[in-house]
Design a protein around this motif. Structure first.
Motif, mmCIF file in Angstrom:
data_model
loop_
_atom_site.group_PDB
_atom_site.id
_atom_site.type_symbol
_atom_site.label_atom_id
_atom_site.label_comp_id
_atom_site.label_asym_id
_atom_site.label_seq_id
_atom_site.Cartn_x
_atom_site.Cartn_y
_atom_site.Cartn_z
ATOM 1 N N GLY A 194 -0.927 2.785 3.048
ATOM 2 C CA GLY A 194 0.675 2.788 3.080
ATOM 3 C C GLY A 194 1.133 3.026 4.538
ATOM 4 O O GLY A 194 0.683 3.753 5.451
ATOM 5 N N VAL A 244 8.862 3.253 -2.277
ATOM 6 C CA VAL A 244 9.230 3.366 -0.887
ATOM 7 C C VAL A 244 10.406 4.286 -0.826
ATOM 8 O O VAL A 244 11.297 4.012 -1.130
ATOM 9 C CB VAL A 244 9.585 2.171 -0.366
ATOM 10 N N GLY A 253 8.846 4.936 3.352
ATOM 11 C CA GLY A 253 7.500 4.597 2.912
ATOM 12 C C GLY A 253 7.010 5.532 2.090
ATOM 13 O O GLY A 253 7.657 6.428 1.589
ATOM 14 N N ASN A 275 4.626 1.921 1.487
ATOM 15 C CA ASN A 275 4.345 1.044 0.350
ATOM 16 C C ASN A 275 2.597 1.035 -0.227
ATOM 17 O O ASN A 275 2.236 2.123 0.266
ATOM 18 C CB ASN A 275 4.549 -0.475 1.225
ATOM 19 N N GLU A 278 -0.724 -0.885 -0.316
ATOM 20 C CA GLU A 278 -1.463 -2.200 0.129
ATOM 21 C C GLU A 278 -2.960 -1.709 -0.227
ATOM 22 O O GLU A 278 -3.657 -1.043 0.222
ATOM 23 C CB GLU A 278 -1.531 -2.459 1.496
ATOM 24 N N ARG A 297 6.011 -6.400 8.177
ATOM 25 C CA ARG A 297 5.981 -5.900 6.685
ATOM 26 C C ARG A 297 7.338 -5.256 6.589
ATOM 27 O O ARG A 297 7.578 -4.981 5.451
ATOM 28 C CB ARG A 297 5.047 -4.625 6.818
ATOM 29 N N ARG A 315 9.495 -6.764 3.710
ATOM 30 C CA ARG A 315 9.383 -6.398 2.382
ATOM 31 C C ARG A 315 9.778 -4.888 2.004
ATOM 32 O O ARG A 315 10.220 -4.760 0.896
ATOM 33 C CB ARG A 315 7.683 -6.416 2.234
ATOM 34 N N PHE A 316 10.271 -4.126 2.990
ATOM 35 C CA PHE A 316 10.922 -2.764 2.790
ATOM 36 C C PHE A 316 12.356 -2.952 2.738
ATOM 37 O O PHE A 316 12.888 -2.301 1.868
ATOM 38 C CB PHE A 316 10.621 -2.044 4.117
ATOM 39 N N GLU A 354 13.470 -3.316 -1.020
ATOM 40 C CA GLU A 354 13.264 -2.343 -1.926
ATOM 41 C C GLU A 354 14.267 -0.979 -1.488
ATOM 42 O O GLU A 354 14.783 -0.380 -2.294
ATOM 43 C CB GLU A 354 11.832 -1.775 -1.569
#
Length: 451
Positions: A298, A326, A339, A341, A343, A366, A369-370, A373
């Protein structure tokens, strides 16, 4: 370092056994011979004969791993007057998972009713607040909001509320989006659960306090010393120890030989990410004792380009597979981070787990992708405002698309095993006790440090 450990161990044990002169003469001779000959004496290639070629010492309690769980267990044992030796592979305490968390004091909302996780989190939360207050550990009961940003999420939010109430979490209430946005003007949601008992803590100060108490009550900590395996020997467990530096060139194919054996009736494997791999290296332990393990990385990103935090409370979305989404965390310095996330990591080898050689880097890409969200509940998040923070790896007992697993508490010939290095109220053990009542198992846990 291990030679210094032996010397410290000798002094530690000798302080409690001064009257036994015969024992002390034997002990000094043993350690003296080992220190003088260790560098030149070849080790046996047969791991089963190590007890004949490697010095061996008996310790009442051995705790493997000096993360927050191992430290707390060592403190509890020491407070009961037990003789405790903590063996840690790193140069100091708390360098693994314990230093890579969100530092949140969870309320106990999400877990199934009557599960170990629910019982221990609720009880452990109160214990943690009390401990922090008594020992001046920086912390704050900041509260949090769990938010539903779409109408389709509202049933899940209701389930979470009912679960938290069943678990005995105080002060929970559901509020409409308008009321939630009055509490947090930058927030956007349709409904929210308000949890006033959620908080944050300075995890390093917490661990430092626990270590100090443990040492003040006689526990000994040895660093740069790695447990590489062990074996069952009658009613005892023999732990195999070597200097961490000796593992630097290990490729994972050759046999690892111990430099010191520690015999004990009580072993706590609190090595976090290394716990499953280490447990499998104990000869005589049934293979079925070690549950399957999964790992999820994460990442955290910090909020930049702002002098004032947009939030005063922690903000959590609806949980996702393998995590709780998140979310927004505010540390005690006011720094906002988002956070982690999820993985999933396909496999973890012994080298990585023993030497903590995990990839903790945070790829700036990355962040892409945050943003989407986070903007579900924080629409005013500006482009370019997320900077790479840090990452951690979750050791888990359930994998992708599996139902979350509860803690496993079992009894295996006084062998106690810890898999998830969370706060002190949560730990795993070995084998058995599957069919006993919940109350009986909880009672057994309380007796853990007394028997």
């Amino acid at each position: 370092m291990l030679k210094q450990t032996v010397q410290r161990l000798e002094g530690y044990i000798s302080a409690s056994r001064r009257k036994n002169d015969v024992h002390m003469k034997w002990k000094k001779r043993l350690f003296g011979n080992w220190v003088r000959s260790m560098s030149s004496k070849p080790q046996s290639s047969d791991n089963r004969s190590t007890s004949y070629s490697v010095p061996k010492e008996r310790v009442e309690c051995v705790v493997i791993g000096a993360g927050v769980v191992g430290i707390a267990v060592a403190r509890a044992l020491a407070l009961k007057g037990r003789e405790v030796l903590v063996v840690e592979s790193a140069p100091t305490f708390g360098t693994g998972t314990s230093s890579r968390s969100s530092e949140v004091i969870h309320a106990g909302i999400y877990y199934p009713a009557n599960s170990f996780k629910a019982i221990f989190c609720v009880r452990g939360r109160d214990m943690l607040y009390e401990y922090c207050s008594q020992h001046d550990i920086p912390h704050k009961q900041i509260g949090k909001l769990i938010v539903a940003t779409r109408s389709s999420e509202i049933p899940k939010l209701c389930d979470i509320l009912n679960r938290g109430i069943q678990n005995g979490v105080d002060g929970l209430k559901m509020v409409d989006g308008v009321d939630a946005m009055k509490i947090e003007p930058e927030l956007q949601c349709m409904k929210a659960i308000v949890s006033p008992v959620t908080g944050i803590v300075d995890s390093h100060s917490l661990m430092l306090s626990l270590v100090g108490e443990a040492e003040n009550h006689g526990a000994t900590f040895t660093y740069n010393s790695t447990v590489i395996g062990g074996h069952i020997e009658g009613n005892d467990i023999c732990v195999h120890v070597t200097e961490t530096d000796r593992l630097k060139e290990w490729k994972g194919t050759s046999i690892l030989h111990p430099e010191l054996l520690l015999s004990s009736k009580l072993i706590v494997n609190s090595t976090g990410l290394s716990a499953p791999a280490l447990a499998k290296r104990f000869r005589g332990l049934k293979s079925g004792v070690v549950p399957p393990s999964y790992y999820a990385r994460g990442c955290y990103f910090t909020l930049s380009n702002t002098k004032v935090s947009p939030f005063r409370h922690l903000i959590y979305p609806i949980p996702e597979d393998g995590g709780i989404g998140v979310h927004v965390t505010i540390d005690l310095n006011g720094q906002v981070k988002f956070g982690p996330n999820v993985e999933w990591i396909d496999s973890v080898d012994d080298i990585s787990s023993f030497q903590n050689k995990f990839d903790y880097s945070v790829n700036p890409n990355r962040a892409e992708r945050f943003y989407p969200e986070i903007r579900k509940y924080y629409p005013n998040l500006k482009d370019g405002s997320l900077e790479p923070g840090y990452s951690g790896i979750r050791p888990k007992l359930s994998g992708p698309s599996q139902l979350p697993a509860d803690f496993v508490i079992q009894d295996c010939n006084t062998y106690y095993w810890n898999s998830e290095p969370l706060f002190w109220s949560r730990f795993h053990t070995g084998e058995g006790m599957v069919n006993t009542r919940m109350e009986a198992r909880l009672e057994w846990l309380e007796k853990f440090v007394q028997e």
